[in-house]
Design a protein around this motif. Structure first.
Motif, PDB file in Angstrom:
ATOM      1  N   ILE A  26       0.849  -1.188   0.000  1.00  0.00           N
ATOM      2  CA  ILE A  26       0.000   0.000   0.000  1.00  0.00           C
ATOM      3  C   ILE A  26       0.889   1.243   0.000  1.00  0.00           C
ATOM      4  O   ILE A  26       1.734   1.413   0.872  1.00  0.00           O
ATOM      5  CB  ILE A  26      -0.935   0.014   1.229  1.00  0.00           C
ATOM      6  N   PRO A  27       0.724   2.140  -0.973  1.00  0.00           N
ATOM      7  CA  PRO A  27       1.583   3.336  -1.047  1.00  0.00           C
ATOM      8  C   PRO A  27       1.169   4.403  -0.040  1.00  0.00           C
ATOM      9  O   PRO A  27       0.121   4.286   0.624  1.00  0.00           O
ATOM     10  CB  PRO A  27       1.342   3.824  -2.484  1.00  0.00           C
TER      11      PRO A  27
ATOM     12  N   LEU B 153      -4.461   1.596   6.113  1.00  0.00           N
ATOM     13  CA  LEU B 153      -3.986   0.672   7.146  1.00  0.00           C
ATOM     14  C   LEU B 153      -4.499   1.108   8.508  1.00  0.00           C
ATOM     15  O   LEU B 153      -4.388   2.279   8.878  1.00  0.00           O
ATOM     16  CB  LEU B 153      -2.457   0.623   7.162  1.00  0.00           C
ATOM     17  N   VAL B 154      -5.055   0.178   9.252  1.00  0.00           N
ATOM     18  CA  VAL B 154      -5.512   0.422  10.619  1.00  0.00           C
ATOM     19  C   VAL B 154      -4.852  -0.631  11.504  1.00  0.00           C
ATOM     20  O   VAL B 154      -5.109  -1.829  11.348  1.00  0.00           O
ATOM     21  CB  VAL B 154      -7.046   0.342  10.735  1.00  0.00           C
ATOM     22  N   HIS B 155      -3.977  -0.181  12.400  1.00  0.00           N
ATOM     23  CA  HIS B 155      -3.203  -1.094  13.249  1.00  0.00           C
ATOM     24  C   HIS B 155      -2.452  -2.132  12.404  1.00  0.00           C
ATOM     25  O   HIS B 155      -2.398  -3.320  12.754  1.00  0.00           O
ATOM     26  CB  HIS B 155      -4.109  -1.787  14.267  1.00  0.00           C
ATOM     27  N   GLY B 156      -1.915  -1.670  11.296  1.00  0.00           N
ATOM     28  CA  GLY B 156      -1.098  -2.529  10.459  1.00  0.00           C
ATOM     29  C   GLY B 156      -1.862  -3.441   9.518  1.00  0.00           C
ATOM     30  O   GLY B 156      -1.256  -4.199   8.761  1.00  0.00           O
ATOM     31  N   LYS B 157      -3.195  -3.367   9.547  1.00  0.00           N
ATOM     32  CA  LYS B 157      -4.003  -4.226   8.678  1.00  0.00           C
ATOM     33  C   LYS B 157      -4.798  -3.374   7.695  1.00  0.00           C
ATOM     34  O   LYS B 157      -5.257  -2.284   8.034  1.00  0.00           O
ATOM     35  CB  LYS B 157      -4.962  -5.090   9.515  1.00  0.00           C
ATOM     36  N   PRO B 158      -4.974  -3.850   6.456  1.00  0.00           N
ATOM     37  CA  PRO B 158      -5.714  -3.058   5.466  1.00  0.00           C
ATOM     38  C   PRO B 158      -7.193  -2.964   5.820  1.00  0.00           C
ATOM     39  O   PRO B 158      -7.797  -3.930   6.297  1.00  0.00           O
ATOM     40  CB  PRO B 158      -5.494  -3.828   4.159  1.00  0.00           C
TER      41      PRO B 158
ATOM     42  N   VAL C   4      -8.776  -1.898 -11.969  1.00  0.00           N
ATOM     43  CA  VAL C   4      -7.424  -1.408 -11.694  1.00  0.00           C
ATOM     44  C   VAL C   4      -7.199  -1.332 -10.186  1.00  0.00           C
ATOM     45  O   VAL C   4      -8.124  -1.048  -9.422  1.00  0.00           O
ATOM     46  CB  VAL C   4      -7.190  -0.025 -12.341  1.00  0.00           C
ATOM     47  N   LEU C   5      -5.965  -1.626  -9.787  1.00  0.00           N
ATOM     48  CA  LEU C   5      -5.528  -1.498  -8.395  1.00  0.00           C
ATOM     49  C   LEU C   5      -4.168  -0.816  -8.410  1.00  0.00           C
ATOM     50  O   LEU C   5      -3.297  -1.189  -9.195  1.00  0.00           O
ATOM     51  CB  LEU C   5      -5.396  -2.878  -7.749  1.00  0.00           C
ATOM     52  N   ASN C   6      -3.992   0.202  -7.560  1.00  0.00           N
ATOM     53  CA  ASN C   6      -2.669   0.831  -7.479  1.00  0.00           C
ATOM     54  C   ASN C   6      -1.929   0.358  -6.237  1.00  0.00           C
ATOM     55  O   ASN C   6      -2.512   0.183  -5.166  1.00  0.00           O
ATOM     56  CB  ASN C   6      -2.777   2.363  -7.494  1.00  0.00           C
TER      57      ASN C   6
ATOM     58  N   GLY D 186       6.435  16.261  -6.502  1.00  0.00           N
ATOM     59  CA  GLY D 186       5.036  16.353  -6.074  1.00  0.00           C
ATOM     60  C   GLY D 186       4.182  15.176  -6.493  1.00  0.00           C
ATOM     61  O   GLY D 186       2.968  15.171  -6.249  1.00  0.00           O
ATOM     62  N   VAL D 187       4.772  14.158  -7.120  1.00  0.00           N
ATOM     63  CA  VAL D 187       4.017  12.990  -7.589  1.00  0.00           C
ATOM     64  C   VAL D 187       4.648  11.734  -6.997  1.00  0.00           C
ATOM     65  O   VAL D 187       5.819  11.425  -7.265  1.00  0.00           O
ATOM     66  CB  VAL D 187       4.014  12.887  -9.129  1.00  0.00           C
ATOM     67  N   GLU D 188       3.902  11.013  -6.160  1.00  0.00           N
ATOM     68  CA  GLU D 188       4.443   9.798  -5.548  1.00  0.00           C
ATOM     69  C   GLU D 188       4.529   8.676  -6.576  1.00  0.00           C
ATOM     70  O   GLU D 188       3.579   8.455  -7.339  1.00  0.00           O
ATOM     71  CB  GLU D 188       3.564   9.339  -4.378  1.00  0.00           C
ATOM     72  N   PRO D 189       5.640   7.950  -6.630  1.00  0.00           N
ATOM     73  CA  PRO D 189       5.738   6.792  -7.517  1.00  0.00           C
ATOM     74  C   PRO D 189       4.636   5.782  -7.219  1.00  0.00           C
ATOM     75  O   PRO D 189       4.224   5.616  -6.068  1.00  0.00           O
ATOM     76  CB  PRO D 189       7.118   6.216  -7.202  1.00  0.00           C
ATOM     77  N   CYS D 190       4.160   5.100  -8.238  1.00  0.00           N
ATOM     78  CA  CYS D 190       3.026   4.209  -8.073  1.00  0.00           C
ATOM     79  C   CYS D 190       3.031   3.175  -9.201  1.00  0.00           C
ATOM     80  O   CYS D 190       3.589   3.406 -10.272  1.00  0.00           O
ATOM     81  CB  CYS D 190       1.731   5.026  -8.120  1.00  0.00           C
ATOM     82  N   VAL D 191       2.416   2.027  -8.948  1.00  0.00           N
ATOM     83  CA  VAL D 191       2.225   1.012  -9.974  1.00  0.00           C
ATOM     84  C   VAL D 191       0.736   0.726 -10.078  1.00  0.00           C
ATOM     85  O   VAL D 191       0.056   0.529  -9.065  1.00  0.00           O
ATOM     86  CB  VAL D 191       2.981  -0.292  -9.638  1.00  0.00           C
ATOM     87  N   TYR D 192       0.227   0.717 -11.291  1.00  0.00           N
ATOM     88  CA  TYR D 192      -1.182   0.419 -11.543  1.00  0.00           C
ATOM     89  C   TYR D 192      -1.282  -0.963 -12.183  1.00  0.00           C
ATOM     90  O   TYR D 192      -0.648  -1.225 -13.204  1.00  0.00           O
ATOM     91  CB  TYR D 192      -1.799   1.461 -12.477  1.00  0.00           C
ATOM     92  N   ILE D 193      -2.074  -1.838 -11.578  1.00  0.00           N
ATOM     93  CA  ILE D 193      -2.300  -3.181 -12.120  1.00  0.00           C
ATOM     94  C   ILE D 193      -3.687  -3.200 -12.758  1.00  0.00           C
ATOM     95  O   ILE D 193      -4.686  -2.872 -12.108  1.00  0.00           O
ATOM     96  CB  ILE D 193      -2.216  -4.255 -11.018  1.00  0.00           C
TER      97      ILE D 193
END
Length: 295
Positions: A151-152, A180-185, A213-215, A269-276
């Motif tokens: 998770i970015p 993430l909430v307490h380390g869990k998605p 799509v999922l990033n 200003g743009v975070e690296p990301c991968v789109y599936i």
């Protein structure tokens, strides 16, 4: 009479069962356990594993059958109730009635016009199907132990569109993204119009083969895993740009080819990301599993 539902039951379902049986057996399930899960005899499971070969008529539907089978395997491993597996299979049947290859195969099987398939769909709610499908896949994603590390900082979103979406209101996604909430998605239930960025990407691409799509985060480890996964990868040029410019550039990549994943290396200003990308949420999860396998 050879109706589309008879074709589904007599030809397609056995192919799906055989693939599910082979995958479960390879993962340590006994033939007895598989028989109980599938509601068939152990002798039939043995036949699926050792002697079954799908008929030639199903050749164009190989990828669809593989996706359905792997989705069922994921849910079976999570202990999904049998009645829910039945519902998912029936939903897939109605989805395939929109599939040109399925209709052509039915036409060859029955000798009747393939457009019968489309006429059966008049009472099916596409939107409800999209929400239910994405919800099931999202549940599998949230239980994935490897997913939290992917998770970015900008958080992930999982989106699934209607065929040929006209705007973000035709795309279902997670409100507020996956966090993430307490380390869990954690994620809220999917809704139409809940995403702007990922939804706009799907709208701009507007291709029936690219509806989900999922990033995830980008990093050298992820890029190496992508290369080892065998997926088709495209890459944007690094540089400062707006979300809208990113959406346009990604959509442009799909004008000539269909990509499994797109790397956005980011910039100022743009975070690296991968789109599936995938045909549906299960196709996306299948590709995510390939990436995770090589991390």
């Amino acid at each position: 009479m050879r109706t589309p539902s008879v074709f589904w039951a007599e030809v397609v379902i056995p192919a799906i069962r055989a693939r599910v049986a082979k995958v479960l057996y390879s993962q340590g399930y006994s033939q007895g356990e598989i028989a109980d899960i599938m509601g068939v005899t152990q002798a039939m499971v043995s036949k699926y594993i050792t002697r079954y070969s799908p008929p030639e008529i199903l050749k164009p539907l190989e990828k669809e059958i593989e996706n359905i089978a792997l989705a069922l395997v994921e849910l079976i491993k999570r202990g999904e109730k049998k009645e829910n597996l039945v519902k998912i299979l029936e939903r897939k049947y109605f989805e395939l009635l929109r599939n040109e290859e399925f209709c052509k195969a039915y036409e060859s099987y029955s000798g009747l016009p393939g457009n019968i398939c489309g006429e059966i769909l008049s009472f099916i709610s596409e939107r409800q199907s999209v929400i239910e499908e994405l919800s099931k896949a999202l549940s599998v994603l949230l239980s994935d132990e490897k997913f939290p590390e992917l998770i970015p900082e900008i958080r992930s979103n999982f989106a699934y569109s209607l065929p040929n979406p006209k705007g973000i209101e035709d795309v279902a996604a997670v409100p507020g993204r996956i966090t993430l909430v307490h380390g869990k998605p954690f994620a809220m239930p999917p809704q139409f119009g809940a995403s702007r960025h990922t939804a706009k990407i799907l709208v701009r691409i507007s291709n029936p083969q690219v509806r989900a799509v999922l990033n995830i985060r980008y990093g050298e480890d992820v890029e190496e895993a992508l290369k080892l996964s065998g997926l088709k990868i495209a890459r944007l040029k690094e540089g400062s740009r707006s979300e809208e410019e990113t959406e346009v550039k990604i959509a442009e990549l799909f004008k000539e080819e269909i990509w499994d994943a797109v790397i956005d290396p980011g910039g100022f200003g743009v975070e690296p990301c991968v789109y599936i990308f995938g045909r549906d949420p299960w196709d996306v999860i299948r590709k995510l599993r390939l990436i995770e396998k090589h991390l």
